[in-house]
Design a protein around this motif. Sequence first.
Motif, PDB file in Angstrom:
ATOM      1  N   ASN A   1      43.946  11.184 122.397  1.00  0.00           N
ATOM      2  CA  ASN A   1      43.626   9.774 122.131  1.00  0.00           C
ATOM      3  C   ASN A   1      44.192   9.420 120.759  1.00  0.00           C
ATOM      4  O   ASN A   1      43.590   9.743 119.731  1.00  0.00           O
ATOM      5  N   TRP A   2      45.359   8.775 120.762  1.00  0.00           N
ATOM      6  CA  TRP A   2      46.112   8.573 119.523  1.00  0.00           C
ATOM      7  C   TRP A   2      45.326   7.796 118.475  1.00  0.00           C
ATOM      8  O   TRP A   2      45.421   8.100 117.290  1.00  0.00           O
ATOM      9  N   PHE A   3      44.578   6.805 118.883  1.00  0.00           N
ATOM     10  CA  PHE A   3      43.787   6.004 117.946  1.00  0.00           C
ATOM     11  C   PHE A   3      42.293   6.289 118.055  1.00  0.00           C
ATOM     12  O   PHE A   3      41.472   5.544 117.517  1.00  0.00           O
ATOM     13  N   GLY A   4      41.919   7.351 118.743  1.00  0.00           N
ATOM     14  CA  GLY A   4      40.520   7.683 118.922  1.00  0.00           C
ATOM     15  C   GLY A   4      39.906   6.944 120.096  1.00  0.00           C
ATOM     16  O   GLY A   4      40.587   6.237 120.850  1.00  0.00           O
ATOM     17  N   THR A   5      38.603   7.087 120.247  1.00  0.00           N
ATOM     18  CA  THR A   5      37.869   6.406 121.310  1.00  0.00           C
ATOM     19  C   THR A   5      36.731   5.593 120.720  1.00  0.00           C
ATOM     20  O   THR A   5      36.285   5.847 119.599  1.00  0.00           O
TER      21      THR A   5
ATOM     22  N   ARG B   1      31.910  -2.493 114.511  1.00  0.00           N
ATOM     23  CA  ARG B   1      31.401  -2.589 113.141  1.00  0.00           C
ATOM     24  C   ARG B   1      30.115  -1.791 112.942  1.00  0.00           C
ATOM     25  O   ARG B   1      29.773  -1.419 111.815  1.00  0.00           O
ATOM     26  N   ARG B   2      29.400  -1.499 114.018  1.00  0.00           N
ATOM     27  CA  ARG B   2      28.169  -0.707 113.899  1.00  0.00           C
ATOM     28  C   ARG B   2      28.463   0.756 113.584  1.00  0.00           C
ATOM     29  O   ARG B   2      27.588   1.476 113.102  1.00  0.00           O
ATOM     30  N   PHE B   3      29.690   1.177 113.859  1.00  0.00           N
ATOM     31  CA  PHE B   3      30.030   2.590 113.693  1.00  0.00           C
ATOM     32  C   PHE B   3      31.068   2.798 112.597  1.00  0.00           C
ATOM     33  O   PHE B   3      31.634   3.894 112.491  1.00  0.00           O
ATOM     34  N   MET B   4      31.313   1.768 111.782  1.00  0.00           N
ATOM     35  CA  MET B   4      32.435   1.829 110.847  1.00  0.00           C
ATOM     36  C   MET B   4      32.237   2.868 109.741  1.00  0.00           C
ATOM     37  O   MET B   4      33.210   3.368 109.178  1.00  0.00           O
ATOM     38  N   LEU B   5      30.995   3.225 109.409  1.00  0.00           N
ATOM     39  CA  LEU B   5      30.779   4.208 108.346  1.00  0.00           C
ATOM     40  C   LEU B   5      31.078   5.624 108.813  1.00  0.00           C
ATOM     41  O   LEU B   5      31.657   6.430 108.064  1.00  0.00           O
ATOM     42  N   ASP B   6      30.698   5.938 110.023  1.00  0.00           N
ATOM     43  CA  ASP B   6      30.919   7.299 110.533  1.00  0.00           C
ATOM     44  C   ASP B   6      32.181   7.418 111.386  1.00  0.00           C
ATOM     45  O   ASP B   6      32.776   8.499 111.456  1.00  0.00           O
TER      46      ASP B   6
ATOM     47  N   GLU C   1      32.758   3.530 121.336  1.00  0.00           N
ATOM     48  CA  GLU C   1      31.413   4.010 121.633  1.00  0.00           C
ATOM     49  C   GLU C   1      31.187   4.296 123.106  1.00  0.00           C
ATOM     50  O   GLU C   1      30.215   4.980 123.474  1.00  0.00           O
ATOM     51  N   LEU C   2      32.054   3.803 123.963  1.00  0.00           N
ATOM     52  CA  LEU C   2      31.943   4.054 125.402  1.00  0.00           C
ATOM     53  C   LEU C   2      32.990   5.055 125.886  1.00  0.00           C
ATOM     54  O   LEU C   2      33.158   5.233 127.100  1.00  0.00           O
ATOM     55  N   GLY C   3      33.703   5.669 124.969  1.00  0.00           N
ATOM     56  CA  GLY C   3      34.705   6.658 125.329  1.00  0.00           C
ATOM     57  C   GLY C   3      36.017   6.083 125.804  1.00  0.00           C
ATOM     58  O   GLY C   3      36.853   6.801 126.365  1.00  0.00           O
ATOM     59  N   ARG C   4      36.240   4.801 125.594  1.00  0.00           N
ATOM     60  CA  ARG C   4      37.497   4.174 126.018  1.00  0.00           C
ATOM     61  C   ARG C   4      38.580   4.419 124.968  1.00  0.00           C
ATOM     62  O   ARG C   4      38.302   4.400 123.766  1.00  0.00           O
TER      63      ARG C   4
ATOM     64  N   GLN D   1      35.405   9.719 119.563  1.00  0.00           N
ATOM     65  CA  GLN D   1      36.266  10.836 119.176  1.00  0.00           C
ATOM     66  C   GLN D   1      37.328  10.350 118.202  1.00  0.00           C
ATOM     67  O   GLN D   1      37.904   9.273 118.382  1.00  0.00           O
ATOM     68  N   PRO D   2      37.617  11.107 117.152  1.00  0.00           N
ATOM     69  CA  PRO D   2      38.628  10.679 116.181  1.00  0.00           C
ATOM     70  C   PRO D   2      40.031  10.731 116.784  1.00  0.00           C
ATOM     71  O   PRO D   2      40.230  11.304 117.863  1.00  0.00           O
TER      72      PRO D   2
END
Length: 308
Positions: free
Chosen positions: A87-91, A267-272, A93-96, A81-82
Amino acid sequence: MSTDLSSAPRRGLSHWLSTDEITSGRQAAAQRAYWGFVGFMGNPLAVIGALIILLLIISAAFAPLVATHDPIAQNLRAALQPPSAANWFGTDELGRDIYSRIVYGARITLTIVVLVSVIVGPIGLFVGMLAGFVGGWTDRILMRITDIFLSFPSLVLALAFAAALGPGLENAVIAIALTAWPPIARLARAETLTIRSSDFIAAARLVGASRLRLLFRHVLPLCLPSVIVRLCLNMAGIILTAAGLGFLGLGAQPPSPEWGAMTSAGRRFMLDSWWVVTMPGSAILIVSLAFNLFGDGLRDLLDPRHSK
């Protein structure tokens, strides 16, 4: 009236100084400290660095109060989540919650920095002082050992030690410490070579001061300011090296919120999902820069030769 020199070895240098001279010396030292502090406060970049470090320490000390979520609690429904009000800095891939993980990660970063500094400071200072003060074969042997460590890039050497010791926070501290002491030793040796030829060292020898007293009572206090400044400047490199080890999986292990490991996982999710990498990466950058800025100001404060 003649002076009884036969009793000189049993007396310290302060015996030959009057009370007024001792008081004047203390006042001069206090004035230098005051004007040094004023000069430090007049350096806005150093003050900014100090404030960032203070904020880091407060965040690490009161992480349960500063953080908004459990740093290891997973919520797959809220994954990637952005940044938002929840979530001030987003979450990740595990929702943390990334903000909470960065806050708790400050504890790991400060732990590494403090432990490495506590290890390399005394080792480097002792090796450098011993080599510079004793000289001869002692100097040659200790400096050749130091040159061997300096001949390898510190990050590459730390990776080699960490790979040999195995992953983990304790092993990462040992690996970084093994590569961080040689510059301290070089600096302490250079300072000791300058100090040992000073007139006050010769005067201390005349009044019967032993080598140990000369080394720890007279040489050590004069070497400490430069070593402290160098340690502070080295903290940025320690943070980057620790992040590099964490990025490669050789530092603190999951689910620990170590900044380098967080960057590696994101790094696997850095583009999206740019925030997954950007937030911990920015924390590494800002804290490293803060230590460099603070170190520059501390150098002006403790070492008048570099004052502007």
